[in-house]
Design a protein around this motif. Structure first.
Motif, short mmCIF file in Angstrom:
data_model
loop_
_atom_site.label_atom_id
_atom_site.label_comp_id
_atom_site.label_asym_id
_atom_site.label_seq_id
_atom_site.Cartn_x
_atom_site.Cartn_y
_atom_site.Cartn_z
N ASP A 57 -8.60 -0.12 7.62
CA ASP A 57 -8.00 -0.52 6.34
C ASP A 57 -6.92 0.46 5.89
OD1 ASP A 57 -9.58 -2.73 6.26
OD2 ASP A 57 -10.83 -2.09 4.58
N ALA A 58 -5.95 -0.08 5.15
CA ALA A 58 -4.80 0.72 4.71
C ALA A 58 -5.03 1.44 3.39
CB ALA A 58 -3.58 -0.20 4.56
N ASP A 59 -6.13 1.13 2.70
CA ASP A 59 -6.30 1.64 1.34
C ASP A 59 -7.11 2.91 1.23
OD1 ASP A 59 -8.82 0.72 1.91
OD2 ASP A 59 -8.83 -0.89 0.40
N GLY A 60 -7.46 3.52 2.37
CA GLY A 60 -8.19 4.78 2.33
C GLY A 60 -9.69 4.65 2.29
N GLN A 61 -10.22 3.45 2.47
CA GLN A 61 -11.68 3.27 2.42
C GLN A 61 -12.38 3.77 3.68
OE1 GLN A 61 -13.80 0.07 0.40
NE2 GLN A 61 -11.91 -1.12 0.51
N HIS A 62 -11.71 3.74 4.81
CA HIS A 62 -12.36 4.08 6.07
C HIS A 62 -12.17 5.55 6.43
CE1 HIS A 62 -12.02 -0.42 7.33
NE2 HIS A 62 -13.06 -0.18 6.55
N GLU A 72 0.83 -1.21 0.00
CA GLU A 72 0.00 0.00 0.00
C GLU A 72 0.86 1.27 0.00
OE1 GLU A 72 -3.08 -0.19 -0.43
OE2 GLU A 72 -3.91 -2.00 0.53
N GLY A 73 2.07 1.16 -0.57
CA GLY A 73 2.99 2.28 -0.55
C GLY A 73 2.44 3.56 -1.18
N GLN A 74 1.51 3.43 -2.12
CA GLN A 74 0.96 4.60 -2.79
C GLN A 74 0.12 5.48 -1.85
OE1 GLN A 74 -0.90 3.98 -6.72
NE2 GLN A 74 -0.19 1.86 -6.60
N VAL A 75 -0.52 4.86 -0.87
CA VAL A 75 -1.50 5.61 -0.08
C VAL A 75 -1.28 5.57 1.43
CG1 VAL A 75 -3.30 5.30 -1.83
CG2 VAL A 75 -3.08 3.62 0.01
N ILE A 76 -0.46 4.66 1.93
CA ILE A 76 -0.43 4.42 3.37
C ILE A 76 0.04 5.63 4.17
CG2 ILE A 76 1.86 3.36 3.34
CD1 ILE A 76 -1.16 2.44 5.58
N ILE A 98 -18.15 4.10 3.35
CA ILE A 98 -16.93 3.56 2.78
C ILE A 98 -16.58 4.36 1.54
CG2 ILE A 98 -15.81 1.51 1.83
CD1 ILE A 98 -16.50 1.32 4.81
N ILE A 99 -15.33 4.75 1.42
CA ILE A 99 -14.88 5.55 0.28
C ILE A 99 -14.41 4.60 -0.81
CG2 ILE A 99 -13.26 7.31 -0.50
CD1 ILE A 99 -13.13 8.25 2.45
N TYR A 100 -15.20 4.49 -1.86
CA TYR A 100 -14.88 3.58 -2.96
C TYR A 100 -14.12 4.34 -4.04
CZ TYR A 100 -18.00 0.20 -0.76
OH TYR A 100 -18.58 -0.67 0.13
N SER A 101 -12.82 4.47 -3.86
CA SER A 101 -11.99 5.11 -4.87
C SER A 101 -11.61 4.08 -5.93
CB SER A 101 -10.72 5.67 -4.23
OG SER A 101 -9.92 4.62 -3.71
N GLU A 102 -11.07 4.56 -7.03
CA GLU A 102 -10.61 3.64 -8.08
C GLU A 102 -9.52 2.73 -7.52
OE1 GLU A 102 -8.48 3.89 -12.50
OE2 GLU A 102 -9.52 5.64 -11.67
N TYR A 103 -8.68 3.28 -6.68
CA TYR A 103 -7.59 2.50 -6.08
C TYR A 103 -8.14 1.39 -5.20
CZ TYR A 103 -3.54 1.38 -3.17
OH TYR A 103 -2.55 0.71 -2.49
N SER A 104 -9.05 1.74 -4.28
CA SER A 104 -9.56 0.73 -3.35
C SER A 104 -10.42 -0.32 -4.05
CB SER A 104 -10.36 1.40 -2.22
OG SER A 104 -11.55 1.98 -2.71
N MET A 105 -11.17 0.09 -5.07
CA MET A 105 -12.02 -0.86 -5.79
C MET A 105 -11.19 -1.90 -6.53
SD MET A 105 -15.21 -0.56 -5.21
CE MET A 105 -15.95 -1.39 -6.63
N ALA A 106 -9.99 -1.51 -6.95
CA ALA A 106 -9.14 -2.46 -7.65
C ALA A 106 -8.73 -3.62 -6.75
CB ALA A 106 -7.89 -1.75 -8.17
N SER A 154 5.16 -6.90 2.41
CA SER A 154 5.03 -6.06 1.22
C SER A 154 6.30 -6.11 0.37
CB SER A 154 4.76 -4.61 1.61
OG SER A 154 3.51 -4.48 2.25
N LYS A 155 6.12 -5.97 -0.95
CA LYS A 155 7.24 -5.94 -1.89
C LYS A 155 7.59 -4.51 -2.29
CE LYS A 155 6.90 -10.52 -2.45
NZ LYS A 155 7.79 -11.40 -1.68
N ASP A 156 6.78 -3.55 -1.88
CA ASP A 156 7.01 -2.16 -2.28
C ASP A 156 7.61 -1.37 -1.12
OD1 ASP A 156 4.89 -1.86 -0.56
OD2 ASP A 156 3.55 -0.89 -2.00
N ASP A 157 7.43 -0.06 -1.14
CA ASP A 157 8.03 0.80 -0.11
C ASP A 157 7.07 1.10 1.03
OD1 ASP A 157 6.27 2.37 -1.54
OD2 ASP A 157 7.62 4.10 -1.70
#
Length: 235
Positions: A94-99, A21-25, A204-212, A46-49
């Motif tokens: 949640d880490a993806d910004g939904q909450h 979740e490096g893009q948003v965390i 719940i915030i259903y962004s394009e990122y979280s929906m993916a 995680s494999k990212d940053d």
């Protein structure tokens, strides 16, 4: 709604399972810490940053060397948080910004004053129900319909990841289902330990990122199936 700032919430710990979740965390944690200073992120292989972004946001960081699944990450995070001095209330976030932090504030306010051990979010109350994407709505309604335990407890959204619970629940929590099906295990534990539970309408915030990262209908049914099988095996 409870509007108290960080100084009033030092007994609350947010537990955030993180996997790539490096893009948003950093943004998610930074926003949460404006109200809830105690955040522990469990970097689940995680494999990212993600780990670097968590550190930059000022959260506590615990790392799994390999990906074990969300259930394992939550259990690790709760064990870490309950070992901290003064910890009384715990939040799975949640880490993806939904909450939304505003929903956590309302739930924490209730658990401080009401005779309940756990409050879980529900997307199926008022206007929020119409904002749930159709496929997601089908998945969630199907899970509830096929789960007698969920219906008996009076729950409408058993797979909502936003939960607030007290020390009793944290001390008795023992999640063994490492993947997404830990949500079914949460419900089984509520029933087994007779935790007092209530629901809270949340958005719940259903962004394009979280929906993916969302669950398909077949995955939702698989989650329910895993929960029912595990529940029978443990009776």
């Amino acid at each position: 709604m409870q509007t108290a700032g960080p100084s009033a919430n030092t007994d609350v710990w947010l537990v955030v399972p993180v996997y790539n979740e490096g893009q948003v965390i950093r943004s998610v944690v930074t926003q949460a810490r404006r109200v809830f200073p105690n955040v522990v992120c469990v970097d689940d292989g995680s494999k990212d940053d993600s780990a670097e972004e968590i550190r930059a946001a000022g959260a506590h960081l615990v790392r799994h060397p390999v990906n074990l699944g969300q259930g394992a990450a939550i259990q690790t995070g709760v064990e870490y948080a309950r070992a901290q001095p003064g910890a009384r209330f715990f939040v799975t976030f949640d880490a993806d910004g939904q909450h939304r932090v505003e929903d956590v504030q309302a739930m924490v306010g209730r658990i401080r004053t009401e005779p309940v051990d756990m409050i879980v979010g529900t997307r199926f109350a008022g206007q929020a129900a119409t904002e749930v994407p159709l496929l997601k709505r089908i998945v969630l309604r199907t899970v509830v319909m096929l789960s007698p335990r969920t219906r008996r407890l009076g729950l409408s959204d058993a797979h909502n990841g936003l939960r607030v619970f007290d020390r009793r629940v944290a001390d008795e929590l023992d999640l063994t289902m490492n993947g997404m099906s830990h949500a079914s295990e949460f419900i089984r534990l509520v029933d087994r330990h007779r935790w007092r539970i209530a629901e809270q309408p949340v958005t719940i915030i259903y962004s394009e990122y979280s929906m993916a990262k969302g669950q398909s209908l077949i995955n939702g049914v698989n989650i329910l199936f895993d929960g029912l099988v595990q529940g029978r095996l443990r009776r």
